[in-house]
Design a protein around this motif. Structure first.
Motif, PDB file in Angstrom:
ATOM      1  N   LEU A  33     -12.419  22.850 -15.738  1.00  0.00           N
ATOM      2  CA  LEU A  33     -13.425  22.133 -16.380  1.00  0.00           C
ATOM      3  C   LEU A  33     -14.387  21.687 -15.042  1.00  0.00           C
ATOM      4  O   LEU A  33     -13.849  21.338 -14.062  1.00  0.00           O
ATOM      5  N   LYS A  34     -15.712  21.656 -15.291  1.00  0.00           N
ATOM      6  CA  LYS A  34     -16.771  21.212 -14.245  1.00  0.00           C
ATOM      7  C   LYS A  34     -17.134  19.960 -15.103  1.00  0.00           C
ATOM      8  O   LYS A  34     -17.791  19.888 -15.847  1.00  0.00           O
ATOM      9  N   LEU A  35     -17.057  18.609 -14.477  1.00  0.00           N
ATOM     10  CA  LEU A  35     -17.349  17.343 -14.878  1.00  0.00           C
ATOM     11  C   LEU A  35     -18.354  16.824 -14.072  1.00  0.00           C
ATOM     12  O   LEU A  35     -18.364  16.505 -12.896  1.00  0.00           O
ATOM     13  N   TRP A  36     -19.527  16.503 -14.773  1.00  0.00           N
ATOM     14  CA  TRP A  36     -20.615  16.203 -14.026  1.00  0.00           C
ATOM     15  C   TRP A  36     -20.852  14.418 -14.137  1.00  0.00           C
ATOM     16  O   TRP A  36     -21.117  13.935 -13.039  1.00  0.00           O
ATOM     17  N   ASP A  37     -20.139  13.948 -15.119  1.00  0.00           N
ATOM     18  CA  ASP A  37     -20.584  12.322 -15.441  1.00  0.00           C
ATOM     19  C   ASP A  37     -19.106  11.887 -14.808  1.00  0.00           C
ATOM     20  O   ASP A  37     -18.271  11.882 -15.600  1.00  0.00           O
ATOM     21  N   ARG A  38     -19.391  11.093 -13.571  1.00  0.00           N
ATOM     22  CA  ARG A  38     -18.194  10.426 -12.965  1.00  0.00           C
ATOM     23  C   ARG A  38     -17.465   9.476 -14.028  1.00  0.00           C
ATOM     24  O   ARG A  38     -16.205   9.199 -13.902  1.00  0.00           O
ATOM     25  N   SER A  39     -18.396   8.845 -14.919  1.00  0.00           N
ATOM     26  CA  SER A  39     -17.738   7.797 -15.747  1.00  0.00           C
ATOM     27  C   SER A  39     -16.938   8.232 -16.777  1.00  0.00           C
ATOM     28  O   SER A  39     -16.114   7.307 -17.488  1.00  0.00           O
ATOM     29  N   THR A  40     -16.755   9.630 -17.017  1.00  0.00           N
ATOM     30  CA  THR A  40     -16.096  10.260 -18.248  1.00  0.00           C
ATOM     31  C   THR A  40     -15.052  11.152 -17.456  1.00  0.00           C
ATOM     32  O   THR A  40     -14.399  11.602 -18.437  1.00  0.00           O
ATOM     33  N   THR A  41     -14.840  11.126 -16.359  1.00  0.00           N
ATOM     34  CA  THR A  41     -13.944  12.107 -15.811  1.00  0.00           C
ATOM     35  C   THR A  41     -12.231  11.661 -16.460  1.00  0.00           C
ATOM     36  O   THR A  41     -11.617  12.706 -16.797  1.00  0.00           O
ATOM     37  N   ASN A  42     -11.967  10.485 -16.253  1.00  0.00           N
ATOM     38  CA  ASN A  42     -10.567   9.918 -16.743  1.00  0.00           C
ATOM     39  C   ASN A  42     -10.390  10.558 -18.044  1.00  0.00           C
ATOM     40  O   ASN A  42      -9.465  11.056 -18.434  1.00  0.00           O
ATOM     41  N   GLU A  43     -11.289  10.143 -19.015  1.00  0.00           N
ATOM     42  CA  GLU A  43     -11.121  10.363 -20.403  1.00  0.00           C
ATOM     43  C   GLU A  43     -11.252  11.860 -20.734  1.00  0.00           C
ATOM     44  O   GLU A  43     -10.549  12.400 -21.597  1.00  0.00           O
ATOM     45  N   SER A  44     -12.042  12.636 -19.990  1.00  0.00           N
ATOM     46  CA  SER A  44     -12.322  14.146 -20.118  1.00  0.00           C
ATOM     47  C   SER A  44     -10.790  15.014 -19.754  1.00  0.00           C
ATOM     48  O   SER A  44     -10.421  15.525 -20.577  1.00  0.00           O
ATOM     49  N   LEU A  45     -10.508  14.269 -18.573  1.00  0.00           N
ATOM     50  CA  LEU A  45      -8.952  14.856 -18.214  1.00  0.00           C
ATOM     51  C   LEU A  45      -7.934  14.704 -18.869  1.00  0.00           C
ATOM     52  O   LEU A  45      -7.240  15.327 -19.345  1.00  0.00           O
ATOM     53  N   ASP A  46      -7.750  13.300 -19.259  1.00  0.00           N
ATOM     54  CA  ASP A  46      -6.516  12.913 -20.349  1.00  0.00           C
ATOM     55  C   ASP A  46      -6.742  13.936 -21.631  1.00  0.00           C
ATOM     56  O   ASP A  46      -5.815  14.225 -22.255  1.00  0.00           O
ATOM     57  N   ALA A  47      -7.921  13.895 -22.159  1.00  0.00           N
ATOM     58  CA  ALA A  47      -8.400  14.807 -23.312  1.00  0.00           C
ATOM     59  C   ALA A  47      -7.688  16.467 -23.004  1.00  0.00           C
ATOM     60  O   ALA A  47      -6.918  16.954 -23.943  1.00  0.00           O
ATOM     61  N   ALA A  48      -7.975  16.889 -21.890  1.00  0.00           N
ATOM     62  CA  ALA A  48      -7.835  18.071 -21.674  1.00  0.00           C
ATOM     63  C   ALA A  48      -6.183  18.510 -21.322  1.00  0.00           C
ATOM     64  O   ALA A  48      -5.751  19.427 -21.667  1.00  0.00           O
ATOM     65  N   VAL A  49      -5.663  17.658 -20.824  1.00  0.00           N
ATOM     66  CA  VAL A  49      -4.178  17.464 -20.653  1.00  0.00           C
ATOM     67  C   VAL A  49      -3.486  17.605 -21.903  1.00  0.00           C
ATOM     68  O   VAL A  49      -2.568  18.188 -22.158  1.00  0.00           O
ATOM     69  N   ALA A  50      -3.961  16.484 -22.724  1.00  0.00           N
ATOM     70  CA  ALA A  50      -3.354  16.673 -24.177  1.00  0.00           C
ATOM     71  C   ALA A  50      -3.579  17.735 -24.886  1.00  0.00           C
ATOM     72  O   ALA A  50      -2.653  18.322 -25.650  1.00  0.00           O
ATOM     73  N   ASP A  51      -4.660  18.617 -24.818  1.00  0.00           N
ATOM     74  CA  ASP A  51      -5.181  19.812 -25.497  1.00  0.00           C
ATOM     75  C   ASP A  51      -4.242  20.980 -24.972  1.00  0.00           C
ATOM     76  O   ASP A  51      -3.580  21.571 -25.932  1.00  0.00           O
ATOM     77  N   VAL A  52      -4.083  21.012 -23.580  1.00  0.00           N
ATOM     78  CA  VAL A  52      -3.401  22.172 -23.065  1.00  0.00           C
ATOM     79  C   VAL A  52      -1.829  21.894 -23.454  1.00  0.00           C
ATOM     80  O   VAL A  52      -1.360  22.736 -23.648  1.00  0.00           O
ATOM     81  N   ALA A  53      -1.238  20.554 -23.258  1.00  0.00           N
ATOM     82  CA  ALA A  53      -0.067  20.495 -23.899  1.00  0.00           C
ATOM     83  C   ALA A  53       0.328  20.703 -25.283  1.00  0.00           C
ATOM     84  O   ALA A  53       1.313  21.609 -25.555  1.00  0.00           O
ATOM     85  N   LEU A  54      -0.573  20.475 -26.170  1.00  0.00           N
ATOM     86  CA  LEU A  54      -0.382  20.804 -27.517  1.00  0.00           C
ATOM     87  C   LEU A  54      -0.426  22.281 -27.617  1.00  0.00           C
ATOM     88  O   LEU A  54       0.348  22.785 -28.442  1.00  0.00           O
ATOM     89  N   ARG A  55      -1.392  23.046 -27.013  1.00  0.00           N
ATOM     90  CA  ARG A  55      -1.420  24.498 -27.201  1.00  0.00           C
ATOM     91  C   ARG A  55      -0.309  25.134 -26.595  1.00  0.00           C
ATOM     92  O   ARG A  55      -0.076  26.297 -26.942  1.00  0.00           O
TER      93      ARG A  55
END
Length: 59
Positions: free
Chosen positions: A10-32
């Motif tokens: 992932l390339k994350l441009w908005d620093r304010s959403t980094t934690n939420e974006s990474l948390d969501a990606a971790v959850a998605d990868v774990a599920l898949r």
């Protein structure tokens, strides 16, 4: 997402959403990959670029 290695980059441009974006990606990868979130690793692979994947696949 590459289903062979169960990872995503992932390339994350908005620093304010980094934690939420990474948390969501971790959850998605774990599920898949059918693993717990504890088995998913986040590595910084460049400026504003993160690779999220199953720890055994990223070794």
């Amino acid at each position: 997402m590459n289903f062979e290695s169960h990872s995503v980059t992932l390339k994350l441009w908005d620093r304010s959403t980094t934690n939420e974006s990474l948390d969501a990606a971790v959850a998605d990868v774990a599920l898949r990959a059918n693993v717990s979130k504890d088995q998913v690793r986040v590595t910084r692979s460049g400026p504003k670029v993160f690779t999220i994947g199953v720890a055994s696949d990223l070794s």
